[in-house]
Design an enzyme around this catalytic site. Structure first.
Site, PDB file in Angstrom:
ATOM      1  N   ASP A  87     -13.082   0.950   3.591  1.00 22.56           N
ATOM      2  CA  ASP A  87     -12.199   1.798   4.400  1.00 22.56           C
ATOM      3  C   ASP A  87     -12.566   1.733   5.877  1.00 22.56           C
ATOM      4  O   ASP A  87     -12.286   2.659   6.630  1.00 22.56           O
ATOM      5  CB  ASP A  87     -12.201   3.248   3.917  1.00 22.56           C
ATOM      6  CG  ASP A  87     -10.886   3.971   4.228  1.00 22.56           C
ATOM      7  OD1 ASP A  87      -9.923   3.300   4.620  1.00 22.56           O
ATOM      8  OD2 ASP A  87     -10.835   5.202   4.083  1.00 22.56           O
TER       9      ASP A  87
ATOM     10  N   HIS B 216      -3.457   4.693  -2.181  1.00 22.68           N
ATOM     11  CA  HIS B 216      -4.389   5.712  -1.712  1.00 22.68           C
ATOM     12  C   HIS B 216      -4.208   6.909  -2.626  1.00 22.68           C
ATOM     13  O   HIS B 216      -3.130   7.497  -2.699  1.00 22.68           O
ATOM     14  CB  HIS B 216      -4.072   6.107  -0.264  1.00 22.68           C
ATOM     15  CG  HIS B 216      -4.746   7.365   0.164  1.00 22.68           C
ATOM     16  ND1 HIS B 216      -5.935   7.372   0.865  1.00 22.68           N
ATOM     17  CD2 HIS B 216      -4.434   8.670  -0.045  1.00 22.68           C
ATOM     18  CE1 HIS B 216      -6.309   8.622   1.068  1.00 22.68           C
ATOM     19  NE2 HIS B 216      -5.407   9.425   0.529  1.00 22.68           N
TER      20      HIS B 216
ATOM     21  N   HIS C 234     -10.063   4.840  -3.583  1.00 24.44           N
ATOM     22  CA  HIS C 234     -10.868   6.063  -3.512  1.00 24.44           C
ATOM     23  C   HIS C 234     -11.066   6.673  -4.903  1.00 24.44           C
ATOM     24  O   HIS C 234     -12.149   6.616  -5.442  1.00 24.44           O
ATOM     25  CB  HIS C 234     -10.298   7.090  -2.529  1.00 24.44           C
ATOM     26  CG  HIS C 234      -9.835   6.500  -1.231  1.00 24.44           C
ATOM     27  ND1 HIS C 234     -10.683   5.772  -0.413  1.00 24.44           N
ATOM     28  CD2 HIS C 234      -8.624   6.492  -0.620  1.00 24.44           C
ATOM     29  CE1 HIS C 234     -10.012   5.357   0.644  1.00 24.44           C
ATOM     30  NE2 HIS C 234      -8.756   5.772   0.539  1.00 24.44           N
TER      31      HIS C 234
ATOM     32  N   LYS D 192       0.866  -1.183   0.000  1.00 19.92           N
ATOM     33  CA  LYS D 192       0.000   0.000   0.000  1.00 19.92           C
ATOM     34  C   LYS D 192       0.899   1.229   0.000  1.00 19.92           C
ATOM     35  O   LYS D 192       1.822   1.344   0.800  1.00 19.92           O
ATOM     36  CB  LYS D 192      -0.881   0.000   1.257  1.00 19.92           C
ATOM     37  CG  LYS D 192      -1.657   1.291   1.526  1.00 19.92           C
ATOM     38  CD  LYS D 192      -2.850   1.466   0.616  1.00 19.92           C
ATOM     39  CE  LYS D 192      -3.666   2.701   0.982  1.00 19.92           C
ATOM     40  NZ  LYS D 192      -4.401   2.570   2.254  1.00 19.92           N
TER      41      LYS D 192
END
Length: 423
Positions: free
Chosen positions: A331, A243, A263, A202
């Site tokens: 999330d 992200h 997102h 991530k």
């Protein structure tokens, strides 16, 4: 290796209906033969003599659902203090995850990606430890695909000292804990996560709504750093999730070869088309635009949310129309653990069919984590099975009312009965 289990007899699992995810049809009745941790036959003509039958009555069988963005180490029980992320020590945080994992599993989510620690742990990968405990059968929880520590620049969106606006030198963090600047450090950070068990990486590619350090979506890592992160992960056979909210940052992530955008709130039409062209996944986390509680956030962050969240709703509508590969992700704990099905309802509200939303949490999610052993109710696949009332193809809301949960042939939740109560 998982601890040896006492051999269990085969199980015949029956219900009024089951969903064929690929055909998009309900099949009546739902009838599965399960041996060990796998489905061995659908609608068996005969079963072994020692088979145990579980008849769920007027329910619908679905594959176990999957949430592609959670953080089980945050939120959950007794998280009233806004300083909880920097008050829990690693032991307390891991115990918190045990409660969150059980709640998530009982909600019908049998696989999750734990997408990036951003806490001080002394370099321990707590989500990898959680995955091992679940796999060994020590605790009840979903299958965990751990990312280890999120890779983020100093002051980046997933730098935990940024969220609390700490003064300099309060709670120093290391490269091993994901705070990495420059190509050499980001490569080292990625290598460390992979060495200690991360199954994906991530990265924080842009600012977020709750960032104190700039507008939502501002690119944080340079193009060169993003390319280095993707290169390091891909050479080790790991995918990368970013992200990422702003359009320019998403373009930079795509150009770096990043596999999944988390997102994507401010993506342009052209960028969405590029995602379709390249087959990039989107985990839209769209329910947080409806359900995230920002009432205790700083006024400037509340204002940012009021501006960004309506745009985020419009963006996922466009992504669905264009055919972006959308996988379900909440999330959590941005929404509470155990309410993961809220994301499916939100996806339908944004324009998905109920079937497409279920696929986002089954077959598409399985593709994202490169798992060909789950996501459908078929012979040879893992016996990850849930049951809900009614028809999820006409009312996606029934996914909030999970009555039965099986993972790997083991039952973790069953409907209450006068004799046994609920499990």
């Amino acid at each position: 290796m998982p601890r040896p289990r006492t051999p269990q007899p085969p199980v015949r699992l029956r219900a009024a209906r089951m969903l064929d995810v690929d055909k998009g049809e309900l099949v009546a009745p739902g009838d599965l033969l399960i041996e060990g941790e796998r489905i061995v036959e659908v609608a068996p003509a005969a079963v072994p003599p020692d088979t145990v039958e579980i008849d769920l009555g007027d329910l619908t069988l679905l594959p176990g659902l999957m949430d592609m963005e959670v953080n089980l180490l945050l939120g959950g029980p007794d998280h009233r203090s806004p300083l909880n992320p920097v008050q829990d020590d690693p032991a307390v945080r891991t115990l918190r995850a045990v409660a969150n994992a059980r709640r998530t599993l009982r909600a019908g989510f049998t696989t999750v990606r734990n997408l990036g620690l951003f806490v001080q742990t002394g370099g321990l990968l707590l989500d990898v430890a959680l995955q091992k405990a679940v796999d060994l059968g020590w605790i009840d929880g979903p299958r965990v695909v751990p990312a280890g520590h999120a890779i983020t620049p100093t002051g980046g969106h997933l730098d935990p000292t940024m969220f609390q606006a700490f003064a300099p030198h309060i709670m120093p963090l290391t490269v091993e804990e994901g705070i990495a600047n420059g190509v050499d450090e980001v490569r080292k950070a990625v290598r460390y996560q992979i060495k200690h068990g991360a199954r994906l990486i991530k990265v924080c590619a842009s600012n977020g709504v709750m960032s104190h350090t700039g507008p939502a979506g501002a690119q944080q890592y340079s193009d060169e750093e993003l390319r280095a992160i993707a290169d390091e992960a891909h050479r080790a056979g790991r995918r990368v999730a970013a992200h990422c909210m702003g359009d320019r940052a998403i373009r930079a992530a795509l150009d770096a070869g990043i596999d999944c955008i988390e997102h994507g709130f401010l993506a342009s039409d052209e960028t969405l088309d590029l995602m379709v062209e390249r087959g990039t996944f989107l985990v839209a986390t769209t329910y947080i635009a409806d359900g995230m509680d920002v009432s205790k956030a700083a006024p400037e962050l509340q204002a940012k949310a009021a501006e960004v969240f309506p745009l985020a709703k419009a963006t996922i509508r466009l992504a669905i129309e264009r055919g972006v590969r959308v996988a379900c992700g909440t999330d959590a704990p941005a929404i509470p653990h155990g309410r993961n099905a809220k994301e499916l309802i939100a996806l339908v509200d944004r324009g998905m069919t109920p079937l497409a939303a279920i696929r986002a949490a089954t077959t598409v999610a399985a593709e994202l984590i490169e798992a060909d052993d789950r996501g459908r109710l078929e012979p040879g696949l893992l016996a990850d099975v849930i049951a809900v009332p009614g028809d999820p193809l006409t009312d996606i809301g029934v996914t909030e009312d999970v009555r039965f949960v099986m993972k790997g042939g083991q039952v973790y939740r069953r409907p209450p009965s006068p004799e046994t109560g609920s499990l």
